[in-house]
Design an enzyme around this catalytic site. Structure first.
Site, PDB file in Angstrom:
ATOM      1  N   ALA A   1      -3.637  -8.085  -3.942  1.00  0.00           N
ATOM      2  CA  ALA A   1      -3.144  -6.736  -4.209  1.00  0.00           C
ATOM      3  C   ALA A   1      -4.275  -5.829  -4.647  1.00  0.00           C
ATOM      4  CB  ALA A   1      -2.095  -6.799  -5.311  1.00  0.00           C
ATOM      5  N   GLY A   2      -4.092  -4.545  -4.449  1.00  0.00           N
ATOM      6  CA  GLY A   2      -5.058  -3.553  -4.941  1.00  0.00           C
ATOM      7  C   GLY A   2      -4.299  -2.296  -5.301  1.00  0.00           C
ATOM      8  N   HIS A   3      -4.047  -2.101  -6.587  1.00  0.00           N
ATOM      9  CA  HIS A   3      -3.294  -0.920  -7.025  1.00  0.00           C
ATOM     10  C   HIS A   3      -4.256   0.152  -7.529  1.00  0.00           C
ATOM     11  CE1 HIS A   3       0.507  -3.570  -7.682  1.00  0.00           C
ATOM     12  NE2 HIS A   3       0.245  -3.325  -6.423  1.00  0.00           N
ATOM     13  N   THR A   4      -4.201   1.300  -6.892  1.00  0.00           N
ATOM     14  CA  THR A   4      -5.143   2.372  -7.234  1.00  0.00           C
ATOM     15  C   THR A   4      -4.472   3.403  -8.140  1.00  0.00           C
ATOM     16  OG1 THR A   4      -6.077   2.050  -5.047  1.00  0.00           O
ATOM     17  CG2 THR A   4      -6.730   4.061  -6.202  1.00  0.00           C
TER      18      THR A   4
ATOM     19  N   ARG B   1       3.680 -29.347  -5.492  1.00  0.00           N
ATOM     20  CA  ARG B   1       3.643 -29.968  -6.830  1.00  0.00           C
ATOM     21  C   ARG B   1       2.284 -30.613  -7.160  1.00  0.00           C
ATOM     22  NH1 ARG B   1       9.102 -33.000  -5.719  1.00  0.00           N
ATOM     23  NH2 ARG B   1       8.050 -33.013  -3.721  1.00  0.00           N
TER      24      ARG B   1
ATOM     25  N   GLY C   1     -11.014  -3.214   2.123  1.00  0.00           N
ATOM     26  CA  GLY C   1     -11.626  -2.059   2.778  1.00  0.00           C
ATOM     27  C   GLY C   1     -11.262  -1.960   4.255  1.00  0.00           C
TER      28      GLY C   1
ATOM     29  N   PRO D   1      -9.422  -0.999   7.700  1.00  0.00           N
ATOM     30  CA  PRO D   1      -8.636   0.178   8.086  1.00  0.00           C
ATOM     31  C   PRO D   1      -7.162  -0.201   8.199  1.00  0.00           C
ATOM     32  CG  PRO D   1     -10.016  -0.578   9.908  1.00  0.00           C
ATOM     33  CD  PRO D   1     -10.386  -1.417   8.724  1.00  0.00           C
ATOM     34  N   ARG D   2      -6.284   0.641   7.669  1.00  0.00           N
ATOM     35  CA  ARG D   2      -4.841   0.355   7.779  1.00  0.00           C
ATOM     36  C   ARG D   2      -4.313   0.939   9.075  1.00  0.00           C
ATOM     37  NH1 ARG D   2      -3.966   2.574   1.786  1.00  0.00           N
ATOM     38  NH2 ARG D   2      -4.768   0.779   0.655  1.00  0.00           N
TER      39      ARG D   2
ATOM     40  N   LYS E   1       2.079   2.249  -5.039  1.00  0.00           N
ATOM     41  CA  LYS E   1       2.815   1.778  -6.226  1.00  0.00           C
ATOM     42  C   LYS E   1       2.018   1.990  -7.510  1.00  0.00           C
ATOM     43  CE  LYS E   1       3.266  -2.342  -4.422  1.00  0.00           C
ATOM     44  NZ  LYS E   1       2.773  -2.088  -3.049  1.00  0.00           N
TER      45      LYS E   1
ATOM     46  N   ASP F   1       0.816  -1.227   0.000  1.00  0.00           N
ATOM     47  CA  ASP F   1       0.000   0.000   0.000  1.00  0.00           C
ATOM     48  C   ASP F   1       0.845   1.270   0.000  1.00  0.00           C
ATOM     49  OD1 ASP F   1      -2.270  -1.690   0.255  1.00  0.00           O
ATOM     50  OD2 ASP F   1      -1.924  -1.785   2.422  1.00  0.00           O
TER      51      ASP F   1
ATOM     52  N   GLN G   1       2.371  -5.905  -3.149  1.00  0.00           N
ATOM     53  CA  GLN G   1       2.673  -5.951  -1.708  1.00  0.00           C
ATOM     54  C   GLN G   1       3.978  -5.188  -1.424  1.00  0.00           C
ATOM     55  OE1 GLN G   1       1.753  -9.360  -3.067  1.00  0.00           O
ATOM     56  NE2 GLN G   1      -0.333  -8.752  -2.685  1.00  0.00           N
TER      57      GLN G   1
HETATM   58  P1  IMP Z   1      -2.607 -12.874   2.071  1.00  0.00           P
HETATM   59  O1  IMP Z   1      -1.488 -12.702   1.121  1.00  0.00           O
HETATM   60  O2  IMP Z   1      -3.918 -12.418   1.504  1.00  0.00           O
HETATM   61  O3  IMP Z   1      -2.692 -14.211   2.696  1.00  0.00           O
HETATM   62  O4  IMP Z   1      -2.336 -11.863   3.310  1.00  0.00           O
HETATM   63  C1  IMP Z   1      -1.200 -12.012   4.148  1.00  0.00           C
HETATM   64  C2  IMP Z   1      -0.833 -10.684   4.779  1.00  0.00           C
HETATM   65  O5  IMP Z   1      -0.382  -9.792   3.751  1.00  0.00           O
HETATM   66  C3  IMP Z   1      -1.988  -9.979   5.478  1.00  0.00           C
HETATM   67  O6  IMP Z   1      -1.471  -9.256   6.578  1.00  0.00           O
HETATM   68  C4  IMP Z   1      -2.498  -9.012   4.427  1.00  0.00           C
HETATM   69  O7  IMP Z   1      -3.159  -7.914   4.997  1.00  0.00           O
HETATM   70  C5  IMP Z   1      -1.194  -8.621   3.758  1.00  0.00           C
HETATM   71  N1  IMP Z   1      -1.369  -8.221   2.357  1.00  0.00           N
HETATM   72  C6  IMP Z   1      -1.558  -9.034   1.290  1.00  0.00           C
HETATM   73  N2  IMP Z   1      -1.652  -8.312   0.161  1.00  0.00           N
HETATM   74  C7  IMP Z   1      -1.504  -7.035   0.510  1.00  0.00           C
HETATM   75  C8  IMP Z   1      -1.471  -5.806  -0.235  1.00  0.00           C
HETATM   76  O8  IMP Z   1      -1.593  -5.764  -1.442  1.00  0.00           O
HETATM   77  N3  IMP Z   1      -1.267  -4.676   0.502  1.00  0.00           N
HETATM   78  C9  IMP Z   1      -1.093  -4.700   1.848  1.00  0.00           C
HETATM   79  N4  IMP Z   1      -1.105  -5.813   2.576  1.00  0.00           N
HETATM   80  C10 IMP Z   1      -1.315  -6.967   1.926  1.00  0.00           C
END
Ligand code: IMP
Length: 422
Positions: free
Chosen positions: A38-41, A141, A300, A302-303, A15, A12, A222
């Site tokens: 992932a969520g790229h805005t 595998r 969604g 809260p960070r 990027k 977050d 990430q």
């Molecule tokens: P998972 O990869 O969905 O299993 O999540 C594992 C950990 O990585 C958790 O703490 C998630 O909140 C964090 N995480 C996974 N993808 C992202 C991302 O794109 N941004 C921020 N945190 C992430």
């Protein structure tokens, strides 16, 4: 020039916006790890786009976008993303290439991810998208790859083997009825037909592009401290988020990577569980969260927010070989009387300037801060380094020296134009 772009914190970092800017100069944009966690805005002309699987470079009309072998793909999510983008008038056509070797997320991965999390005493805070279980099958595998969706016989045999074992586990360990072979088989063969013309050998495609002197941008997802090896394990994701992952996850040799750019927020955030030494108190954290719109783009949630952690950021520079920094969300710090940067930790009287690996240390470490005078919001959005408040420049200058990398971009807002290029 082939550039890898990585997040330097816990994801977050903003990027999406930096990738969008760099994409203008690239010919190929490649996702190489992670999945739809992932969520790229990206904000273009006041319109917000959130990408989960699609490389955000797709917004640039003439670019080829690849989903590399290192990514795990939930085909339903990708299909929805493509349809939504097309509804917004974006033409994708033959510009999307999906690796034959990318592993596929199946319904049992998603459910297992969620069931496992409920059973854990120490929760990871997974997004629950099936990422971890899918990577686990890859390493075990028994994974199913995109190429398998094109071959009914191979898919049948692999899916049967998987369900034979997994349905037993679902029933006996989790008291869950398990999954029907026919339903998944039909659905996933359908995805094979849907994506058929986009599925190809992206490693050879990218190597050929490189031979023709095309430029490739590797879009990391990430962040460094969510890396399966170097992150705050076990509170990490299941892929290699560091720059090395770009080679493994795309099939491009390390000798062809020219530069690594690190994206780092002017403060720190984390979503999900795990240690966070510079985390704000809940009251101050709430203020910064609201000001910086710090809510997960995928879930969604809260960070959690905190001061800039230079111990982490310096480790990121080293682990990724970062030579250039993009500092994001500088504007969120406007108006704060004092700004702090953590330069070391202290635990049981011992000072740590390198990121500790012992969970007990990192969990209980107290940050040592260097303080900076804050700055007021400028009456106009600064569009050049010169226009930044002198105190903001002091802050950036310290980060540059401490991290030993040059700052080439400073982001002061969410739109493309709110970016200072140095
Ligand atoms: P998972 O990869 O969905 O299993 O999540 C594992 C950990 O990585 C958790 O703490 C998630 O909140 C964090 N995480 C996974 N993808 C992202 C991302 O794109 N941004 C921020 N945190 C992430």
């Amino acid at each position: 020039m082939n550039i890898v772009l990585v997040g330097m914190q816990w994801g977050d970092e903003g990027k999406g916006k930096i990738i969008d800017i760099l994409s203008a100069k690239a010919d190929y944009i490649v996702r190489y790890q992670g999945g739809n966690n992932a969520g790229h805005t990206v904000v273009v002309q006041n319109k917000e786009y959130i990408f989960h699987l699609m490389p955000s470079g797709i917004l640039h009309k003439d670019k080829i976008c690849c989903i590399g072998n290192g990514v795990v793909i939930d085909p339903a999510v990708l299909l929805k993303e493509i349809n939504d983008l097309q509804k917004c008038g974006l033409h994708i056509g033959k510009r999307l290439k999906i690796s034959t070797l990318a592993h596929v997320i199946l319904p049992y991965h998603r459910i297992l991810d969620q069931l496992r999390e409920t059973k854990r005493t120490q929760k990871i805070g997974t997004t629950g998208r099936g990422i971890g279980p899918c990577y686990a099958d890859k390493i075990n595998r028994c994974g199913i790859r995109m190429v398998d969706l094109l071959n009914p016989g191979v898919l049948r045999q692999k899916l049967r083997d998987n369900l034979n074992e997994k349905n037993e586990i679902f029933k006996k360990v989790y008291g869950n009825p398990g999954f029907s072979f026919e339903k998944i088989y039909k659905e996933y063969l359908g995805y094979g037909r849907e994506f058929g013309s986009s599925i190809c050998d992206t490693a050879m495609l990218l190597n050929e592009a490189h031979r023709r002197r095309k430029e490739v941008l590797f879009e990391g997802a990430q962040g460094t401290f969510l890396d399966i090896d170097f992150g705050t394990y076990p509170f990490v994701t299941s892929s290699s988020t560091t720059a090395g992952g770009a080679c493994i996850g795309s099939g491009i040799s390390p000798v062809h990577i020219d530069k690594v750019i690190g994206v780092v927020k002017a403060y720190t955030t984390r979503v999900g569980e795990g240690p966070f030494p510079t985390e704000f108190s809940s009251r101050f954290g709430k203020i910064v969260r609201e000001r910086g719109s710090e809510f997960g783009a995928t879930t969604g949630r809260p960070r959690r927010c905190g001061w800039f952690d230079a111990v982490m950021a310096r480790a990121s520079v080293i682990l990724n070989g970062i030579s250039e920094l993009a500092i994001t969300k500088m504007d969120v710090l406007d108006g704060m009387p004092t700004i702090k940067v953590c330069t070391a930790y202290i635990y049981k009287g011992k000072r740590f300037t390198a990121f500790p690996h012992d969970f007990e240390v990192i969990k209980n470490a107290k940050p040592i801060y260097k303080e900076f005078s804050g700055w007021d919001k400028r009456p106009y959005k600064p569009s050049s380094y010169r226009e930044l408040h002198p105190h903001a420049k002091d802050y950036l200058s310290f980060l540059k020296d401490h991290l030993r990398a040059k700052i080439t971009m400073v982001s002061v807002g969410s739109s493309r134009q709110d970016t200072i290029l140095l």
